[in-house]
Design a protein around this motif. Structure first.
Motif, PDB file in Angstrom:
ATOM      1  N   TRP A 129       0.820  -1.197   0.000  1.00  0.00           N
ATOM      2  CA  TRP A 129       0.000   0.000   0.000  1.00  0.00           C
ATOM      3  C   TRP A 129       0.863   1.261   0.000  1.00  0.00           C
ATOM      4  O   TRP A 129       0.546   2.237  -0.674  1.00  0.00           O
ATOM      5  N   GLY A 130       1.962   1.255   0.725  1.00  0.00           N
ATOM      6  CA  GLY A 130       2.854   2.411   0.760  1.00  0.00           C
ATOM      7  C   GLY A 130       3.396   2.766  -0.613  1.00  0.00           C
ATOM      8  O   GLY A 130       3.462   3.937  -0.994  1.00  0.00           O
ATOM      9  N   VAL A 131       3.766   1.754  -1.381  1.00  0.00           N
ATOM     10  CA  VAL A 131       4.261   1.979  -2.743  1.00  0.00           C
ATOM     11  C   VAL A 131       3.154   2.555  -3.617  1.00  0.00           C
ATOM     12  O   VAL A 131       3.352   3.537  -4.337  1.00  0.00           O
ATOM     13  N   MET A 132       1.975   1.961  -3.538  1.00  0.00           N
ATOM     14  CA  MET A 132       0.859   2.414  -4.372  1.00  0.00           C
ATOM     15  C   MET A 132       0.428   3.836  -3.998  1.00  0.00           C
ATOM     16  O   MET A 132       0.199   4.672  -4.875  1.00  0.00           O
ATOM     17  N   LYS A 133       0.343   4.118  -2.718  1.00  0.00           N
ATOM     18  CA  LYS A 133      -0.075   5.440  -2.250  1.00  0.00           C
ATOM     19  C   LYS A 133       0.928   6.502  -2.707  1.00  0.00           C
ATOM     20  O   LYS A 133       0.551   7.581  -3.162  1.00  0.00           O
ATOM     21  N   GLY A 134       2.209   6.192  -2.606  1.00  0.00           N
ATOM     22  CA  GLY A 134       3.237   7.118  -3.054  1.00  0.00           C
ATOM     23  C   GLY A 134       3.110   7.441  -4.532  1.00  0.00           C
ATOM     24  O   GLY A 134       3.261   8.593  -4.954  1.00  0.00           O
ATOM     25  N   ASN A 135       2.814   6.428  -5.343  1.00  0.00           N
ATOM     26  CA  ASN A 135       2.632   6.648  -6.778  1.00  0.00           C
ATOM     27  C   ASN A 135       1.390   7.479  -7.068  1.00  0.00           C
ATOM     28  O   ASN A 135       1.414   8.357  -7.938  1.00  0.00           O
ATOM     29  N   ILE A 136       0.306   7.210  -6.351  1.00  0.00           N
ATOM     30  CA  ILE A 136      -0.920   7.995  -6.540  1.00  0.00           C
ATOM     31  C   ILE A 136      -0.650   9.452  -6.202  1.00  0.00           C
ATOM     32  O   ILE A 136      -1.005  10.360  -6.957  1.00  0.00           O
ATOM     33  N   ASP A 137      -0.009   9.686  -5.059  1.00  0.00           N
ATOM     34  CA  ASP A 137       0.293  11.061  -4.649  1.00  0.00           C
ATOM     35  C   ASP A 137       1.177  11.769  -5.672  1.00  0.00           C
ATOM     36  O   ASP A 137       0.950  12.936  -6.006  1.00  0.00           O
ATOM     37  N   ASN A 138       2.175  11.077  -6.175  1.00  0.00           N
ATOM     38  CA  ASN A 138       3.078  11.660  -7.167  1.00  0.00           C
ATOM     39  C   ASN A 138       2.336  11.979  -8.462  1.00  0.00           C
ATOM     40  O   ASN A 138       2.541  13.045  -9.061  1.00  0.00           O
ATOM     41  N   ASP A 139       1.466  11.073  -8.899  1.00  0.00           N
ATOM     42  CA  ASP A 139       0.684  11.315 -10.112  1.00  0.00           C
ATOM     43  C   ASP A 139      -0.227  12.521  -9.945  1.00  0.00           C
ATOM     44  O   ASP A 139      -0.359  13.339 -10.858  1.00  0.00           O
ATOM     45  N   TYR A 140      -0.870  12.657  -8.787  1.00  0.00           N
ATOM     46  CA  TYR A 140      -1.755  13.797  -8.545  1.00  0.00           C
ATOM     47  C   TYR A 140      -0.970  15.105  -8.464  1.00  0.00           C
ATOM     48  O   TYR A 140      -1.434  16.133  -8.935  1.00  0.00           O
ATOM     49  N   ARG A 141       0.226  15.049  -7.889  1.00  0.00           N
ATOM     50  CA  ARG A 141       1.063  16.245  -7.837  1.00  0.00           C
ATOM     51  C   ARG A 141       1.417  16.692  -9.255  1.00  0.00           C
ATOM     52  O   ARG A 141       1.289  17.869  -9.599  1.00  0.00           O
ATOM     53  N   LYS A 142       1.825  15.752 -10.087  1.00  0.00           N
ATOM     54  CA  LYS A 142       2.159  16.077 -11.476  1.00  0.00           C
ATOM     55  C   LYS A 142       0.938  16.603 -12.228  1.00  0.00           C
ATOM     56  O   LYS A 142       1.042  17.545 -13.013  1.00  0.00           O
ATOM     57  N   TYR A 143      -0.216  16.006 -11.986  1.00  0.00           N
ATOM     58  CA  TYR A 143      -1.454  16.455 -12.618  1.00  0.00           C
ATOM     59  C   TYR A 143      -1.754  17.900 -12.249  1.00  0.00           C
ATOM     60  O   TYR A 143      -2.070  18.724 -13.110  1.00  0.00           O
ATOM     61  N   ASN A 144      -1.628  18.222 -10.963  1.00  0.00           N
ATOM     62  CA  ASN A 144      -1.898  19.584 -10.519  1.00  0.00           C
ATOM     63  C   ASN A 144      -0.880  20.577 -11.057  1.00  0.00           C
ATOM     64  O   ASN A 144      -1.234  21.704 -11.394  1.00  0.00           O
ATOM     65  N   GLU A 145       0.367  20.180 -11.142  1.00  0.00           N
ATOM     66  CA  GLU A 145       1.378  21.053 -11.726  1.00  0.00           C
ATOM     67  C   GLU A 145       1.053  21.339 -13.191  1.00  0.00           C
ATOM     68  O   GLU A 145       1.181  22.475 -13.654  1.00  0.00           O
ATOM     69  N   ARG A 146       0.631  20.317 -13.918  1.00  0.00           N
ATOM     70  CA  ARG A 146       0.281  20.494 -15.326  1.00  0.00           C
ATOM     71  C   ARG A 146      -0.947  21.402 -15.453  1.00  0.00           C
ATOM     72  O   ARG A 146      -0.997  22.279 -16.325  1.00  0.00           O
ATOM     73  N   CYS A 147      -1.944  21.222 -14.580  1.00  0.00           N
ATOM     74  CA  CYS A 147      -3.138  22.088 -14.617  1.00  0.00           C
ATOM     75  C   CYS A 147      -2.758  23.542 -14.353  1.00  0.00           C
ATOM     76  O   CYS A 147      -3.240  24.451 -15.034  1.00  0.00           O
ATOM     77  N   GLU A 148      -1.895  23.766 -13.379  1.00  0.00           N
ATOM     78  CA  GLU A 148      -1.470  25.123 -13.056  1.00  0.00           C
ATOM     79  C   GLU A 148      -0.708  25.739 -14.228  1.00  0.00           C
ATOM     80  O   GLU A 148      -0.929  26.901 -14.584  1.00  0.00           O
ATOM     81  N   LYS A 149       0.182  24.978 -14.841  1.00  0.00           N
ATOM     82  CA  LYS A 149       0.933  25.462 -15.996  1.00  0.00           C
ATOM     83  C   LYS A 149      -0.010  25.783 -17.158  1.00  0.00           C
ATOM     84  O   LYS A 149       0.151  26.810 -17.829  1.00  0.00           O
ATOM     85  N   ASN A 150      -1.013  24.943 -17.370  1.00  0.00           N
ATOM     86  CA  ASN A 150      -1.979  25.198 -18.430  1.00  0.00           C
ATOM     87  C   ASN A 150      -2.793  26.460 -18.143  1.00  0.00           C
ATOM     88  O   ASN A 150      -3.103  27.218 -19.070  1.00  0.00           O
ATOM     89  N   ARG A 151      -3.134  26.706 -16.882  1.00  0.00           N
ATOM     90  CA  ARG A 151      -3.851  27.933 -16.523  1.00  0.00           C
ATOM     91  C   ARG A 151      -2.995  29.157 -16.826  1.00  0.00           C
ATOM     92  O   ARG A 151      -3.477  30.151 -17.374  1.00  0.00           O
ATOM     93  N   GLU A 152      -1.703  29.070 -16.476  1.00  0.00           N
ATOM     94  CA  GLU A 152      -0.787  30.175 -16.768  1.00  0.00           C
ATOM     95  C   GLU A 152      -0.692  30.415 -18.273  1.00  0.00           C
ATOM     96  O   GLU A 152      -0.788  31.554 -18.732  1.00  0.00           O
ATOM     97  N   ASN A 153      -0.496  29.347 -19.026  1.00  0.00           N
ATOM     98  CA  ASN A 153      -0.381  29.474 -20.476  1.00  0.00           C
ATOM     99  C   ASN A 153      -1.662  30.018 -21.091  1.00  0.00           C
ATOM    100  O   ASN A 153      -1.620  30.819 -22.022  1.00  0.00           O
ATOM    101  N   ASN A 154      -2.790  29.594 -20.568  1.00  0.00           N
ATOM    102  CA  ASN A 154      -4.074  30.058 -21.077  1.00  0.00           C
ATOM    103  C   ASN A 154      -4.270  31.548 -20.794  1.00  0.00           C
ATOM    104  O   ASN A 154      -4.806  32.269 -21.627  1.00  0.00           O
ATOM    105  N   SER A 155      -3.810  31.996 -19.651  1.00  0.00           N
ATOM    106  CA  SER A 155      -3.975  33.415 -19.322  1.00  0.00           C
ATOM    107  C   SER A 155      -3.145  34.295 -20.261  1.00  0.00           C
ATOM    108  O   SER A 155      -3.531  35.417 -20.565  1.00  0.00           O
TER     109      SER A 155
END
Length: 89
Positions: A55-81
């Motif tokens: 579970w620790g391995v899986m949870k770490g991967n989920i958290d990392n994927d969500y962090r990357k997703y949010n970074e990409r969303c933020e970058k897209n918001r900046e680019n869109n502005s």
């Protein structure tokens, strides 16, 4: 701290395969339940010691994927502005 937005998808990596294959059916159910609760229901599950490593391995991967997703969303918001400024028209 900013709330991390979770998409309605989660990646089940092929590297989990061996961990699942080497688990009992009860452990598999517990692992998948924890995965779904955490990824989709915003529940931080309590897991038994026999699956805590998996579970620790899986949870770490989920958290990392969500962090990357949010970074990409933020970058897209900046680019869109930048695209919709008055100076560009």
């Amino acid at each position: 701290m900013k709330q991390i937005k979770k998409p309605d998808t989660a990646i089940f990596f092929g590297t989990y395969k061996e961990m699942i294959y080497n688990s009992t059916p009860e452990q598999c159910k517990a692992i998948m339940t924890a995965f779904c609760q955490y990824a989709f229901d915003n529940i931080n599950p309590t897991v038994s010691s026999d699956i805590s490593l998996v579970w620790g391995v899986m949870k770490g991967n989920i958290d990392n994927d969500y962090r990357k997703y949010n970074e990409r969303c933020e970058k897209n918001r900046e680019n869109n502005s930048y695209s919709y400024t008055v100076d560009n028209y």
